[in-house]
Design an enzyme around this catalytic site. Structure first.
Site, PDB file in Angstrom:
ATOM      1  N   LYS A 192       0.812  -1.227   0.092  1.00  0.00           N
ATOM      2  CA  LYS A 192      -0.010  -0.051  -0.124  1.00  0.00           C
ATOM      3  C   LYS A 192       0.845   1.170  -0.147  1.00  0.00           C
ATOM      4  CE  LYS A 192      -3.526   2.296   2.385  1.00  0.00           C
ATOM      5  NZ  LYS A 192      -4.585   2.445   3.661  1.00  0.00           N
ATOM      6  N   ARG A 202     -10.417   9.996   1.990  1.00  0.00           N
ATOM      7  CA  ARG A 202     -10.183  10.512   3.297  1.00  0.00           C
ATOM      8  C   ARG A 202     -11.382  11.775   3.594  1.00  0.00           C
ATOM      9  NH1 ARG A 202      -3.841  11.083   3.235  1.00  0.00           N
ATOM     10  NH2 ARG A 202      -3.504   8.841   3.012  1.00  0.00           N
ATOM     11  N   LYS A 245      -2.189  -1.359  -3.859  1.00  0.00           N
ATOM     12  CA  LYS A 245      -3.048  -0.162  -3.896  1.00  0.00           C
ATOM     13  C   LYS A 245      -2.042   1.042  -3.887  1.00  0.00           C
ATOM     14  CE  LYS A 245      -6.008   1.761  -0.508  1.00  0.00           C
ATOM     15  NZ  LYS A 245      -6.404   1.842   0.659  1.00  0.00           N
TER      16      LYS A 245
HETATM   17  C1  PBG Z   1      -6.791   3.720   5.371  1.00  0.00           C
HETATM   18  C2  PBG Z   1      -7.482   3.460   4.131  1.00  0.00           C
HETATM   19  C3  PBG Z   1      -7.343   4.381   2.920  1.00  0.00           C
HETATM   20  C4  PBG Z   1      -8.027   3.703   2.070  1.00  0.00           C
HETATM   21  C5  PBG Z   1      -8.577   2.900   2.327  1.00  0.00           C
HETATM   22  N1  PBG Z   1      -8.042   2.300   3.670  1.00  0.00           N
HETATM   23  C6  PBG Z   1      -6.874   5.641   2.876  1.00  0.00           C
HETATM   24  C7  PBG Z   1      -5.535   5.973   3.608  1.00  0.00           C
HETATM   25  O1  PBG Z   1      -4.498   5.331   3.676  1.00  0.00           O
HETATM   26  O2  PBG Z   1      -5.271   7.085   4.179  1.00  0.00           O
HETATM   27  C8  PBG Z   1      -8.158   4.254   0.533  1.00  0.00           C
HETATM   28  C9  PBG Z   1      -9.042   3.955  -0.299  1.00  0.00           C
HETATM   29  C10 PBG Z   1      -9.420   4.661  -1.583  1.00  0.00           C
HETATM   30  O3  PBG Z   1      -8.907   5.777  -1.730  1.00  0.00           O
HETATM   31  O4  PBG Z   1     -10.627   4.334  -2.123  1.00  0.00           O
HETATM   32  N2  PBG Z   1      -6.901   2.658   6.302  1.00  0.00           N
END
Ligand code: PBG
Length: 336
Positions: A192, A202, A245
């Protein structure tokens, strides 16, 4: 010329025969936002709603009618339930456990994926517990393991840690097994990246990072080998599936994962990837459905067996999927 590759592209029928990658409804996981409040549209993600948890059941039934088999839940938590430690995440009567039990009661064969990370629940918006200015790894892992257990108890089929702490897959596997949840799977967000494409997510969650970023735990977009190290550790720690991701800017990582690991690989086509296309579509610049089909096909071609995507619902509703094969290409039917 002896070799004329265009012969394999000369008709719809031949193009379909030689097509290497297919998209199917069974490739998709629908990410869903849940709230205690009334259902409401998300401004930066046209077509996507924050669902009141009761309304979510009806909405998910609709998705199941369209052929969706798996959903991933993300909570929008009222600020009065947030604190420094994200303690609401382990409340058995919390929003997500409540929603999971309702979903599993109504739709027992649906695969429900519960996200593990503290950011929806913390006042500072980080995925773990802060010590000073940084997220403390081992304290966070303890809290995340408890969160995973809470989700398993509520009936989650798959636990998906998205926090990027070191050692969390092992800690989650251990706590699940200790409590008789050895059948619950772990889909780890292994690679990630610290991405700008998460911005709409967010704001949808109402989780804004206070004067900081997530670079001390999420991967540097410049790094490729480091992603392989993360994947390797999660395999050793007992993950069942590995995620990359975001998706489109990281197709090389998806492809590396597919060739390196024996586990199924998935990708998260994230909020920013969805929002950019929808914004262009709404400005009349391009056609969202065609672009989504091409993008999702590319993510699969790179090596993902399944994809978390906000576009699934729209594509299915507009009955685009069977046409996925052809819409992404220009037709040169009948010509050699
Ligand atoms: C945080 C989380 C995020 C997403 C999924 N889980 C955002 C982040 O790491 O700040 C992003 C998913 C998306 O942008 O569709 N645990």
């Amino acid at each position: 010329m002896l070799k004329r590759p265009r012969r394999n592209r000369k008709s719809e029928a031949i193009r379909s025969l030689v097509q290497e990658t297919q998209l199917s409804v069974t490739d998709f996981v629908a990410p869903l936002f849940v709230t205690e409040r009334p259902t409401q549209a998300i401004k930066n993600m046209p077509g996507i709603l924050r669902h009141n948890y009761n309304d979510l059941i009806k909405h998910t039934e609709h998705l199941v009618d369209l052929g969706i088999q798996a959903v991933a839940l993300f909570p929008c938590i009222d600020s009065c339930n947030k604190d420094e430690l994200g303690s609401y995440a382990i409340r058995p009567d919390g929003l997500i456990p409540k929603t999971i039990s309702l979903l599993k009661k109504t739709l027992p064969s649906l695969c429900v994926i519960g996200d593990v990370a503290l950011d929806p629940y913390t006042t500072h918006g980080h995925d773990g517990i802060l010590q000073g200015l940084d997220v403390h790894n081992d304290l966070s892992v303890q809290a995340l393991a408890k969160q995973a257990l809470t989700l398993a108890r509520a009936g989650a089929d798959v636990i998906a840690p998205s926090d990027m702490m070191d050692g969390r897959v092992l800690a989650i596997r251990k706590i699940l097994d200790l409590h008789g949840f050895e059948h619950v799977s772990i889909c780890s967000y292994a690679a990630k990246y610290a991405s700008n494409y998460y911005a709409p997510f967010r704001s949808a969650l109402g989780s804004s990072l206070i004067a900081s970023d997530k670079k001390s735990y999420q991967l540097n977009p410049a790094n490729r080998k480091e992603a392989l190290l993360e994947g390797e550790l999660d395999v050793e720690e007992g993950a069942d599936m590995l995620m990359v991701k975001p998706a489109l800017s990281y197709l090389d990582i998806i492809s590396d994962f597919e060739r390196t690991f024996k586990l199924p690989i998935c990708a998260f086509h994230v909020s920013g990837e969805y929002a950019m296309v929808m914004a262009s579509h709404n400005a009349g610049i391009l056609d969202a459905d065609h672009v989504f089909l091409e993008s999702l096909l590319a993510i699969k071609r790179a090596g993902a067996s399944f994809i978390f995507t906000y576009a699934a619902e729209r594509l299915l509703e507009n009955n685009r999927l069977e046409r996925a094969i052809n819409t992404a290409q220009c037709s040169v039917a009948g010509q050699l």
